[in-house]
Design a protein around this motif. Structure first.
Motif, PDB file in Angstrom:
ATOM      1  N   LEU A  92      -1.788   1.385  -9.575  1.00  0.00           N
ATOM      2  CA  LEU A  92      -3.011   0.581  -9.511  1.00  0.00           C
ATOM      3  C   LEU A  92      -2.695  -0.874  -9.186  1.00  0.00           C
ATOM      4  O   LEU A  92      -3.358  -1.487  -8.344  1.00  0.00           O
ATOM      5  CB  LEU A  92      -3.771   0.682 -10.832  1.00  0.00           C
ATOM      6  CG  LEU A  92      -5.086  -0.083 -10.906  1.00  0.00           C
ATOM      7  CD1 LEU A  92      -6.112   0.525  -9.955  1.00  0.00           C
ATOM      8  CD2 LEU A  92      -5.619  -0.089 -12.331  1.00  0.00           C
ATOM      9  N   GLU A  93      -1.675  -1.408  -9.821  1.00  0.00           N
ATOM     10  CA  GLU A  93      -1.287  -2.806  -9.575  1.00  0.00           C
ATOM     11  C   GLU A  93      -0.825  -3.009  -8.136  1.00  0.00           C
ATOM     12  O   GLU A  93      -1.166  -3.993  -7.491  1.00  0.00           O
ATOM     13  CB  GLU A  93      -0.188  -3.237 -10.555  1.00  0.00           C
ATOM     14  CG  GLU A  93       0.198  -4.692 -10.453  1.00  0.00           C
ATOM     15  CD  GLU A  93      -0.928  -5.677 -10.734  1.00  0.00           C
ATOM     16  OE1 GLU A  93      -0.885  -6.797 -10.174  1.00  0.00           O
ATOM     17  OE2 GLU A  93      -1.859  -5.345 -11.486  1.00  0.00           O
TER      18      GLU A  93
ATOM     19  N   THR B 151      -8.118   3.637  -1.813  1.00  0.00           N
ATOM     20  CA  THR B 151      -7.045   4.078  -2.706  1.00  0.00           C
ATOM     21  C   THR B 151      -7.128   3.352  -4.037  1.00  0.00           C
ATOM     22  O   THR B 151      -6.962   3.967  -5.103  1.00  0.00           O
ATOM     23  CB  THR B 151      -5.664   3.844  -2.054  1.00  0.00           C
ATOM     24  OG1 THR B 151      -5.600   4.634  -0.861  1.00  0.00           O
ATOM     25  CG2 THR B 151      -4.529   4.227  -2.985  1.00  0.00           C
ATOM     26  N   TYR B 152      -7.409   2.063  -3.986  1.00  0.00           N
ATOM     27  CA  TYR B 152      -7.559   1.278  -5.218  1.00  0.00           C
ATOM     28  C   TYR B 152      -8.692   1.849  -6.063  1.00  0.00           C
ATOM     29  O   TYR B 152      -8.533   2.057  -7.270  1.00  0.00           O
ATOM     30  CB  TYR B 152      -7.803  -0.198  -4.850  1.00  0.00           C
ATOM     31  CG  TYR B 152      -7.914  -1.134  -6.026  1.00  0.00           C
ATOM     32  CD1 TYR B 152      -6.940  -1.183  -7.005  1.00  0.00           C
ATOM     33  CD2 TYR B 152      -8.994  -2.004  -6.144  1.00  0.00           C
ATOM     34  CE1 TYR B 152      -7.030  -2.059  -8.073  1.00  0.00           C
ATOM     35  CE2 TYR B 152      -9.095  -2.883  -7.210  1.00  0.00           C
ATOM     36  CZ  TYR B 152      -8.113  -2.910  -8.167  1.00  0.00           C
ATOM     37  OH  TYR B 152      -8.208  -3.768  -9.227  1.00  0.00           O
TER      38      TYR B 152
ATOM     39  N   ALA C 202      -1.732  -1.174  -5.551  1.00  0.00           N
ATOM     40  CA  ALA C 202      -2.924  -1.052  -4.703  1.00  0.00           C
ATOM     41  C   ALA C 202      -3.762  -2.322  -4.760  1.00  0.00           C
ATOM     42  O   ALA C 202      -4.280  -2.787  -3.740  1.00  0.00           O
ATOM     43  CB  ALA C 202      -3.750   0.155  -5.128  1.00  0.00           C
ATOM     44  N   LYS C 203      -3.867  -2.898  -5.943  1.00  0.00           N
ATOM     45  CA  LYS C 203      -4.630  -4.147  -6.109  1.00  0.00           C
ATOM     46  C   LYS C 203      -4.012  -5.268  -5.272  1.00  0.00           C
ATOM     47  O   LYS C 203      -4.717  -5.998  -4.569  1.00  0.00           O
ATOM     48  CB  LYS C 203      -4.648  -4.549  -7.582  1.00  0.00           C
ATOM     49  CG  LYS C 203      -5.368  -5.851  -7.860  1.00  0.00           C
ATOM     50  CD  LYS C 203      -5.293  -6.208  -9.327  1.00  0.00           C
ATOM     51  CE  LYS C 203      -5.898  -7.574  -9.571  1.00  0.00           C
ATOM     52  NZ  LYS C 203      -5.668  -8.035 -10.945  1.00  0.00           N
TER      53      LYS C 203
ATOM     54  N   TYR D 192       0.833  -1.200   0.000  1.00  0.00           N
ATOM     55  CA  TYR D 192       0.000   0.000   0.000  1.00  0.00           C
ATOM     56  C   TYR D 192       0.872   1.256   0.000  1.00  0.00           C
ATOM     57  O   TYR D 192       0.613   2.204  -0.752  1.00  0.00           O
ATOM     58  CB  TYR D 192      -0.930  -0.013   1.223  1.00  0.00           C
ATOM     59  CG  TYR D 192      -1.748   1.233   1.401  1.00  0.00           C
ATOM     60  CD1 TYR D 192      -2.754   1.574   0.504  1.00  0.00           C
ATOM     61  CD2 TYR D 192      -1.515   2.085   2.478  1.00  0.00           C
ATOM     62  CE1 TYR D 192      -3.506   2.722   0.676  1.00  0.00           C
ATOM     63  CE2 TYR D 192      -2.265   3.240   2.652  1.00  0.00           C
ATOM     64  CZ  TYR D 192      -3.262   3.551   1.753  1.00  0.00           C
ATOM     65  OH  TYR D 192      -4.004   4.689   1.918  1.00  0.00           O
TER      66      TYR D 192
ATOM     67  N   ALA E 114       2.081   1.769  -3.383  1.00  0.00           N
ATOM     68  CA  ALA E 114       1.022   2.340  -4.232  1.00  0.00           C
ATOM     69  C   ALA E 114       0.922   3.845  -4.031  1.00  0.00           C
ATOM     70  O   ALA E 114       0.782   4.608  -4.997  1.00  0.00           O
ATOM     71  CB  ALA E 114      -0.318   1.669  -3.926  1.00  0.00           C
TER      72      ALA E 114
ATOM     73  N   ARG F 127       1.620   6.625  -6.767  1.00  0.00           N
ATOM     74  CA  ARG F 127       0.546   7.581  -7.049  1.00  0.00           C
ATOM     75  C   ARG F 127       1.089   9.005  -7.004  1.00  0.00           C
ATOM     76  O   ARG F 127       0.727   9.854  -7.824  1.00  0.00           O
ATOM     77  CB  ARG F 127      -0.583   7.404  -6.038  1.00  0.00           C
ATOM     78  CG  ARG F 127      -1.798   8.238  -6.345  1.00  0.00           C
ATOM     79  CD  ARG F 127      -2.884   7.986  -5.324  1.00  0.00           C
ATOM     80  NE  ARG F 127      -4.117   8.610  -5.712  1.00  0.00           N
ATOM     81  CZ  ARG F 127      -5.163   8.702  -4.920  1.00  0.00           C
ATOM     82  NH1 ARG F 127      -5.121   8.170  -3.705  1.00  0.00           N
ATOM     83  NH2 ARG F 127      -6.256   9.299  -5.320  1.00  0.00           N
TER      84      ARG F 127
ATOM     85  N   TYR G 233      -6.931   0.756   1.889  1.00  0.00           N
ATOM     86  CA  TYR G 233      -6.364   0.142   0.689  1.00  0.00           C
ATOM     87  C   TYR G 233      -7.427   0.104  -0.416  1.00  0.00           C
ATOM     88  O   TYR G 233      -7.147   0.408  -1.577  1.00  0.00           O
ATOM     89  CB  TYR G 233      -5.883  -1.284   0.946  1.00  0.00           C
ATOM     90  CG  TYR G 233      -4.867  -1.481   2.046  1.00  0.00           C
ATOM     91  CD1 TYR G 233      -4.323  -0.415   2.762  1.00  0.00           C
ATOM     92  CD2 TYR G 233      -4.451  -2.752   2.387  1.00  0.00           C
ATOM     93  CE1 TYR G 233      -3.395  -0.618   3.779  1.00  0.00           C
ATOM     94  CE2 TYR G 233      -3.516  -2.972   3.393  1.00  0.00           C
ATOM     95  CZ  TYR G 233      -3.002  -1.899   4.081  1.00  0.00           C
ATOM     96  OH  TYR G 233      -2.091  -2.115   5.077  1.00  0.00           O
ATOM     97  N   VAL G 234      -8.644  -0.290  -0.034  1.00  0.00           N
ATOM     98  CA  VAL G 234      -9.747  -0.391  -0.999  1.00  0.00           C
ATOM     99  C   VAL G 234     -10.074   0.991  -1.560  1.00  0.00           C
ATOM    100  O   VAL G 234     -10.272   1.149  -2.770  1.00  0.00           O
ATOM    101  CB  VAL G 234     -10.989  -1.043  -0.351  1.00  0.00           C
ATOM    102  CG1 VAL G 234     -12.177  -1.014  -1.304  1.00  0.00           C
ATOM    103  CG2 VAL G 234     -10.675  -2.484   0.071  1.00  0.00           C
TER     104      VAL G 234
ATOM    105  N   VAL H 220      -4.781  -4.760  -1.596  1.00  0.00           N
ATOM    106  CA  VAL H 220      -6.159  -5.166  -1.281  1.00  0.00           C
ATOM    107  C   VAL H 220      -6.280  -6.687  -1.266  1.00  0.00           C
ATOM    108  O   VAL H 220      -6.955  -7.251  -0.401  1.00  0.00           O
ATOM    109  CB  VAL H 220      -7.159  -4.541  -2.281  1.00  0.00           C
ATOM    110  CG1 VAL H 220      -8.547  -5.139  -2.123  1.00  0.00           C
ATOM    111  CG2 VAL H 220      -7.203  -3.027  -2.104  1.00  0.00           C
TER     112      VAL H 220
END
Length: 129
Positions: free
Chosen positions: A96-97, A114-115, A99-100, A75, A78, A82, A111-112, A103
């Motif tokens: 994005l990857e 931000t994703y 963050a994914k 995270y 991410a 970002r 985390y969700v 999650v």
């Protein structure tokens, strides 16, 4: 272990010299040493981002993640990516990857969120026909 590796190398490189013994470790293997706590890794990454060192934060987080997966550090990665994406939109897919994966490792609400935000940013930047 090392004996099997030694035997394999001897087979591939040729015969072992007469009277040559096998390798015997004289110290404790590095795997026995403590790894820095995950919280400390996350804090260091976040401090780098806050200090304007997002490139260093990305490199540091990636290096730490190569040793051990940690959703909180993923995270933080991410967030660092970002931050970089603000100047270079090409970094958004990497953010994005990360963050994914964060999650997937732990469904923490931050985390969700931000994703989801990264998905919105990417989708809003795609030109519509």
């Amino acid at each position: 272990g090392l004996e099997a590796t030694s035997d394999e190398l001897a087979t591939r490189l040729g015969q072992r010299a007469v009277g040559a013994g096998r390798y015997h470790a004289e110290s404790v293997p590095p795997a026995d040493f403590a790894v820095e706590a995950e919280d400390a890794l996350v804090a260091r990454t976040e401090m780098m981002v806050e200090g304007g060192l997002s490139s260093s934060a990305v490199a540091f987080a990636r290096e730490a993640l190569a040793k051990k997966e940690c959703p909180a550090l993923r995270y933080a990665l991410a967030l660092a990516l970002r931050k970089q994406a603000q100047e270079d939109p090409a970094k958004r897919p990497e953010a994005l990857e990360a963050a994914k994966k964060a999650v997937e490792g732990k469904a923490d609400p931050a985390y969700v969120a931000t994703y989801a935000d990264l998905l919105d940013e990417i989708l809003s930047s795609v030109p519509t026909a």
